[in-house]
Design an enzyme around this catalytic site. Sequence first.
Site: not given
Length: 489
Positions: A127, A157, A228
């Site tokens: 993402h 992911d 992230s």
Amino acid sequence: MHAENRHHPARARFLLSSTALALTLALGQAPAVAQARELPDFSELVERVGPAVVNIRTAEKVKVPEGQAEMNEQMQEFFRRFGIPVPNQRRGAPRGGGTPDDDGPMRRGVGSGFILSADGYVLTNAHVVQGADEVIVTLTDKRELKAKLIGADQRSDVAVVKVEASGLPVVKVGDSNKAKVGEWVMAIGSPFGLENTVTAGIISAKQRDTGDLLPLLQTDVAINPGNSGGPLVNLRGEVIGINSQIYSQNGGYMGISFAIPIADAIRVADELRAGGRVVRGYLGVLPDDITKEIAEAIGLGKPQGAVIRSVVAGSPAEKAGVEGGDVVTKVDGKTVDKAADLRRLVANVKPGAKTTLTVFRRGTTKDIVVTIGEDERSKKPGSGTEGGSEPAPANGPSAALGLKVSELTDAQRKELKLKSGVKVDSATGAAARAGLREGDLILSIDNVEVSSVKSFQAQIAKADKAKSMNLVVRRDDVTSFVLLKPAAR
């Protein structure tokens, strides 16, 4: 206290302190100073791992519809004519609102990553780089390198990007399967774009089902937007996860963070580096968790396994004989506790391989050998067509439950791919309260197939009226269990 100590308070206090210390040590309790020394010092880990952690910036061209762009120009001209500052106009931007090089408006993002190999392979979240037209990797020595996307897998992911460099510092990969709840971990990343930010905490839980396919590690490490893709590191300086998600009601850290186990991430990364995509096994079923009540009602015992609610037409499952209402308890001998386990175990099987499913069907356990297909994510359950024939007698045993059913013709059974079952023509009273409705197909009662209206009425007649009956019911392409309680009011 001895008399000689009454005249020497300082000496008395010393003796008391010594006694207290001796008692503390005797009880196996370390003094506060010793306890403080046991707390981890992450500074050495930061020096060791930090150089291999990178900041990732992305840019994506925003596609503005032609009509909307013209309207924006008209609005901006209106503002200029009346001396009103143009909203969101950047200094140095052209009159039309684009960037100085006329590339159009850009959507920008920030994330983190870490270097897997000295020749420039970087692991991050899918993402973080999703939809990006440009990916820039910034190293700790302030070098900015343009990166190429090798592959991104949205379901796990996980993404891999590549920069053209050599001799880069790399992380040491650990074994996430050995991670323990309660052990100290550290995260390094770029929350809100603040590069090389270090936070620490403990592993709060394992095997959290918040992802599509991968069970995640839960921690209380402070993770915010921008973290992230960064590494989760244990006290040995090994990366055991990729920081991926947070639980938040306001977009910021609230004490619960999630990381992708590095064992799963590396497996995905290897496939991305080899072929640019991940190949997964495909069974062709819609699984669901089984409740305690249903497990007891069908004779399974404990609520373990994945109940098959739907079987895709033409899928490997259908070809092998898997039916709606089956409860899959094992895949190649590996226990299936819930629906997520079945999805993960099947996904890890290479397409074309033969896999043995252990299923519980109508009171008995059997093995079904399935040739696994390839998951193309384009196959969806089809829709069946329902039809009826003659209704059941209104005064049959099912009438007391509010049920009227009818036979299925051979043509309808073939079209619906059913070996048994009757169609519900109306449902009132107890049947309606149980959730049954017109058009439902009842396939079995108390683990016994119903092949006709006659066998359906016979099974209803001999059922224990003091207990709930478990019915396997198909609605459209979804098969589920329904508990029918005759005594319900």
